[in-house]
Design an enzyme around this catalytic site. Sequence first.
Site, PDB file in Angstrom:
ATOM      1  N   ASP A 160       0.774  -1.238   0.000  1.00  0.00           N
ATOM      2  CA  ASP A 160       0.000   0.000   0.000  1.00  0.00           C
ATOM      3  C   ASP A 160       0.812   1.298   0.000  1.00  0.00           C
ATOM      4  O   ASP A 160       0.587   2.169  -0.816  1.00  0.00           O
ATOM      5  CB  ASP A 160      -0.946   0.021   1.213  1.00  0.00           C
ATOM      6  CG  ASP A 160      -1.865  -1.194   1.251  1.00  0.00           C
ATOM      7  OD1 ASP A 160      -1.628  -2.148   0.494  1.00  0.00           O
ATOM      8  OD2 ASP A 160      -2.811  -1.192   2.047  1.00  0.00           O
ATOM      9  N   GLU A 383       1.382  -9.440  11.439  1.00  0.00           N
ATOM     10  CA  GLU A 383       1.196  -8.988  10.052  1.00  0.00           C
ATOM     11  C   GLU A 383       2.551  -8.710   9.382  1.00  0.00           C
ATOM     12  O   GLU A 383       2.757  -9.072   8.237  1.00  0.00           O
ATOM     13  CB  GLU A 383       0.323  -7.721  10.066  1.00  0.00           C
ATOM     14  CG  GLU A 383      -0.113  -7.258   8.691  1.00  0.00           C
ATOM     15  CD  GLU A 383      -1.025  -6.032   8.748  1.00  0.00           C
ATOM     16  OE1 GLU A 383      -1.252  -5.501   9.858  1.00  0.00           O
ATOM     17  OE2 GLU A 383      -1.499  -5.607   7.681  1.00  0.00           O
TER      18      GLU A 383
HETATM   19  C1  GLC Z   1      -3.058  -4.399   3.690  1.00  0.00           C
HETATM   20  C2  GLC Z   1      -1.869  -4.950   2.911  1.00  0.00           C
HETATM   21  C3  GLC Z   1      -2.371  -5.820   1.766  1.00  0.00           C
HETATM   22  C4  GLC Z   1      -3.271  -6.909   2.321  1.00  0.00           C
HETATM   23  C5  GLC Z   1      -4.375  -6.344   3.221  1.00  0.00           C
HETATM   24  C6  GLC Z   1      -5.111  -7.422   3.991  1.00  0.00           C
HETATM   25  O1  GLC Z   1      -3.831  -3.561   2.913  1.00  0.00           O
HETATM   26  O2  GLC Z   1      -1.048  -3.930   2.444  1.00  0.00           O
HETATM   27  O3  GLC Z   1      -1.298  -6.378   1.059  1.00  0.00           O
HETATM   28  O4  GLC Z   1      -3.831  -7.656   1.290  1.00  0.00           O
HETATM   29  O5  GLC Z   1      -3.838  -5.462   4.157  1.00  0.00           O
HETATM   30  O6  GLC Z   1      -4.222  -8.205   4.737  1.00  0.00           O
END
Ligand code: GLC
Length: 417
Positions: A160, A383
Site C-alpha cells: 500500500d 502482520e
Molecule cells: C493491507 C496490505 C495488503 C493486504 C491487506 C489485507 O492492505 O497492504 O497487502 O492484502 O492489508 O491483509
Amino acid sequence: MPLEELDRAAEQVLRDNDRGRYTVPTDILYPFQWNWDSAFAAWGFSRFDIPRAWVELETLFAAQWENGMVPHMIFHEAALGYFPGPDVWGTGREPPTSGITQPPVAATMVRAVYQADPGQGHPHADRLFEPLLRWHRWFMTERVEDGMVAITHPWETGRDNAVDWDAAMAAVDTTGVAEYKRRDLEQVAAEQRPTKAEYDRYLAMVYFGRESGWDEAAIRERGPFRVADVGMTFILLRACRDLRALADVLGRPTEEIDGWIAKLQAGAGNHWNPDGYYDSRDLRSGDFVGALGNAGFLCWYAGIDNDRMRAHFERICGRVRYTVPSLDPDHPEFDPLRYWRGPVWAVVNALVGIGLAEAGHGALADRVRRDTRALIEGAGFHEYFSPTDGTAAGGGHFTWTAAIWRAWASPQAEGGI
Ligand code: GLC
C-alpha cells in the site's frame, strides 16, 4: 513456543479466521475477504484440509467481474464503521466488492493446492482454469503496457504505502476529499500505518474510479495515477508460467498463455533501472521510481536470474538481521516499522525464497526461510516485522503469516510450490 506447537497454532489461526467459505486476514482490522490473502490462505489450508483450500479459492472467483477482473476485496458481510466500505467503492455488485484488483498469485496457489493431491484437485483446478485465464486476459488487455503491469491504485499492489508510489501520489489532487474517520488507527499505532496525506490520495483515486463507473478506458486515459509495478509484473509472469503448467495437466491449449509469458518476459527488461536494479516506473512521466525492495527481488520467482540483483541481495543480507526488508535499508526513506517502507512480510519472503531456491541460490534461499522462521518463532503470527530487531508490528493472529508458516516456513513444510 516450540516448533511443533507452532504448526498447530498456525492451523488454529486459520480456523479462527475462517468465516465458512472464506477467511478474513485478521479479525476487526480486516473483516472481509482479500484477494491475495485468500490465495495464500488456501495454500496454508492445503497442508491439513485440502477441501477447505478449494472452497477458499472458489469463493474468491465467485466474485469475479464480467470483464474478468477479480476484485481486491469482497464485502461478504456488513462491518459497521469499516472505511472505505461498499458505499465508498460504489461498484453496485452483490456481494459488494472494491473496484480494483490485487497481485495475481491465485494461479500459482491453485497449482500448489492441486499438487497437494492431484486426484482430488483435478475437478477443482478444471473448474477454476477458465476464470483464471479470464483474469490473466483482463490484465494483458487492460493493464499491460510495454510488457509491464500498470496499476491504478497503490492498494492493487498489496504494498500500500511503498516508496514506489510517492512521486506519482504527490501529483494526485485531493481537493474533493471530505472529512472521514479511519478505523485502522483504532487498532494499530499511527506510526505503523500510512499517513493522512497518503490516505487522502488513496480516497481521491477511489472517487475517480467510482465516478467513471469503474471504466478501465477512462481510468487509463484520465485517472489520477498509473504506475507500472515491478512486483505485479513479476507475479503475473510467474502466475502465467503456473497457469501454463496447469493447462498442460488439464489438456488445455497453451498458445495464448505462451504469448503472455513472452510479452511479460520482454517487459521485465523495461523495469530495469539504469542504476542497476529492477524498479517500478511512473507511466505518466516515464520515470523510474528509484526504490529497490522486496518486489524487485521477485525476479527469481518470475524465472529471471540476475547477477546484479544477487549482489544487492547479498549486500542487504549484511545490513539487516532479518531478510527480506520491503525497502533497501540504504534508501533514505527506510523505516523498519512503517508497513511497506521497511518491514519484513512473510508472504513476500516465501515468494522470494522459492524463487531463489529454484534459481539455484540455495544459501540465500535458506537464509530467507530461516529468517522467516525465526521471526515467527520469536514474535508470533504477526502482520509484519522489523528487519532490524524482529519486533512484531501491525495486526496479530494474521491469516497469511500462519498460512506461510504451515505451507513453507515450518521445518515440517516442504519449502517449495
Ligand atoms: C493491507 C496490505 C495488503 C493486504 C491487506 C489485507 O492492505 O497492504 O497487502 O492484502 O492489508 O491483509
